[in-house]
Design an enzyme around this catalytic site. Structure first.
Site, mmCIF file in Angstrom:
data_model
loop_
_atom_site.group_PDB
_atom_site.id
_atom_site.type_symbol
_atom_site.label_atom_id
_atom_site.label_comp_id
_atom_site.label_asym_id
_atom_site.label_seq_id
_atom_site.Cartn_x
_atom_site.Cartn_y
_atom_site.Cartn_z
ATOM 1 N N HIS A 1 9.327 -6.584 22.533
ATOM 2 C CA HIS A 1 8.387 -5.535 22.123
ATOM 3 C C HIS A 1 9.007 -4.468 21.219
ATOM 4 O O HIS A 1 8.770 -3.281 21.381
ATOM 5 C CB HIS A 1 7.776 -4.878 23.352
ATOM 6 N N HIS B 1 -1.037 -3.259 23.906
ATOM 7 C CA HIS B 1 -0.613 -3.694 25.239
ATOM 8 C C HIS B 1 -1.431 -3.015 26.341
ATOM 9 O O HIS B 1 -0.878 -2.625 27.373
ATOM 10 C CB HIS B 1 0.879 -3.403 25.429
ATOM 11 N N GLU C 1 -3.094 -9.824 24.659
ATOM 12 C CA GLU C 1 -2.379 -9.278 23.504
ATOM 13 C C GLU C 1 -2.481 -10.254 22.333
ATOM 14 O O GLU C 1 -1.765 -11.259 22.278
ATOM 15 C CB GLU C 1 -0.911 -9.026 23.861
#
Length: 363
Positions: free
Chosen positions: A122, A192, A327
């Site tokens: 991420h 997210h 996502e």
């Protein structure tokens, strides 16, 4: 003299206030702004410019009862804490895992920040979820921008990201991502947000009551580090076949070698072009709340909150399997797999990504 008629209430309206302040690494006090949309369907969405983060989505059920359906916090300090697991945040430069935090771009080896076992996750130690975005408001659109500098978290080139968010009168919350770069670099942004359509206080019981549909005939196989092997596996006959609605409580504990779903599904698309396609649907039958996801991205990471730490936020208890994420994204670790959709963006190109979360009530 004729009486003036009252002004008609707009279909969507916005407001703005201060969410909190913090002192950054340069000892400068920074203000975090919160933006609130409301519409005629009694839907309310809130976003802060720290992490371009969705902090709250409140929608009515089939009886008109309004609940907050996303995890988050009431204070900026909680977003800095260990209990925040990317709740509602914009993720970048690259969402999901990059194996061993390594990549080769244009013949040059790069080492990325490693923050998930042996992998990069991420965007690294300080991804787009942990920075203060610049902002402006255009009507009922919120336009957020961030300048990611050359070699930030190990990525080559400067990158200017723009994320535009808006709530529509028809209960769609739309996110439009754009980015331009000065050097060839991977870009794979997403949001997210963790959802529980039963209300964030309903925990795992509420999660298991969801029917989930995902428009995917394949998923990306992963190794013991949850990183793709490069193999695309047909969902037919497996726990990953969610092409027809499945009750989460019936299937979540049957996911092989994992405590739930945390997998990228390869969206079945009408063509290779970037058309907006149906991705997934979640229905919480007891409340009647439903959400459909549409996007132009080739994949979606379905995550069932397998590692949510037991904690509290907004007056609710957060627990394992207390919420799920959808996502939209390019496949994870695409920089290492030639058979995956292209993740590299070149100077002169523009990265684009559109996703819409469409909320409704079903009796």
């Amino acid at each position: 003299m004729c009486c003036r008629m009252p002004l008609e209430k707009p279909a969507v309206w916005m407001s703005e206030d201060e969410f909190g302040r913090f002192t950054d690494s340069s000892e400068v006090v920074r203000e975090v702004r919160r933006f609130t949309w409301e519409n005629v369907r009694n839907t309310k969405v809130q976003v802060i410019n720290y992490g371009a983060t969705i902090t709250s989505i409140q929608i009515p059920d089939k009886n008109g009862k309004i609940e907050d359906i996303v995890t988050g916090f009431d204070t900026i300090e909680e977003y800095f804490s260990e209990k925040n697991r990317y709740y509602g945040a914009t993720i970048g430069r690259v969402a999901n895992r990059t194996a061993k935090g390594e990549m080769n771009v244009d013949g040059i080896d790069y080492k990325l920040a490693v923050n998930n076992g042996p992998n990069h996750l991420h965007g690294g130690l300080k991804g787009f979820d942990k920075v203060l975005w610049n902002y402006r408001v255009d009507g009922t659109k919120l336009i957020l921008t961030y300048h990611s500098k050359d070699m930030e978290e190990g990525y080559p080139g400067d990158l200017i990201a723009t994320v535009t968010m808006q709530l529509t009168p028809s209960n769609q919350f739309q996110i439009d991502y754009k980015a331009v770069v000065t050097k060839t670099t991977p870009v794979n942004m997403t949001n997210h947000t963790y959802f529980n359509l039963g209300g964030i206080g309903s925990g795992s019981v509420g999660l298991y009551q969801h029917e989930i549909t995902i428009n995917a005939d394949k998923y990306t196989e992963v190794d013991s580090n949850a990183t793709p092997t490069g193999n695309l596996i047909a969902v037919s006959g497996t726990t990953f076949d969610l092409r027809v609605p499945k009750l989460l409580g019936d299937v979540i504990h049957k996911v092989p070698n994992a405590p739930g779903y945390d997998h990228n599904f390869c969206i079945t698309r009408p063509s290779t072009s970037k058309v907006v396609t149906f991705v997934a649907k979640a229905l919480h039958k007891p409340s009647g709340r439903a959400m459909e996801v549409y996007s132009d991205q080739p994949g979606v990471q379905f995550y069932t909150g397998n590692f949510i730490p037991e904690s509290e936020g907004k007056g609710a208890k957060y627990v394992k399997h207390g919420a799920f994420c959808l996502e939209t994204q390019i496949y994870p670790d695409a920089v290492h797999h030639a058979n995956f959709p292209e993740v590299l963006v070149y100077p002169g190109q523009e990265y684009r990504h559109f996703t819409s979360f469409n909320f409704m009530v079903q009796e």
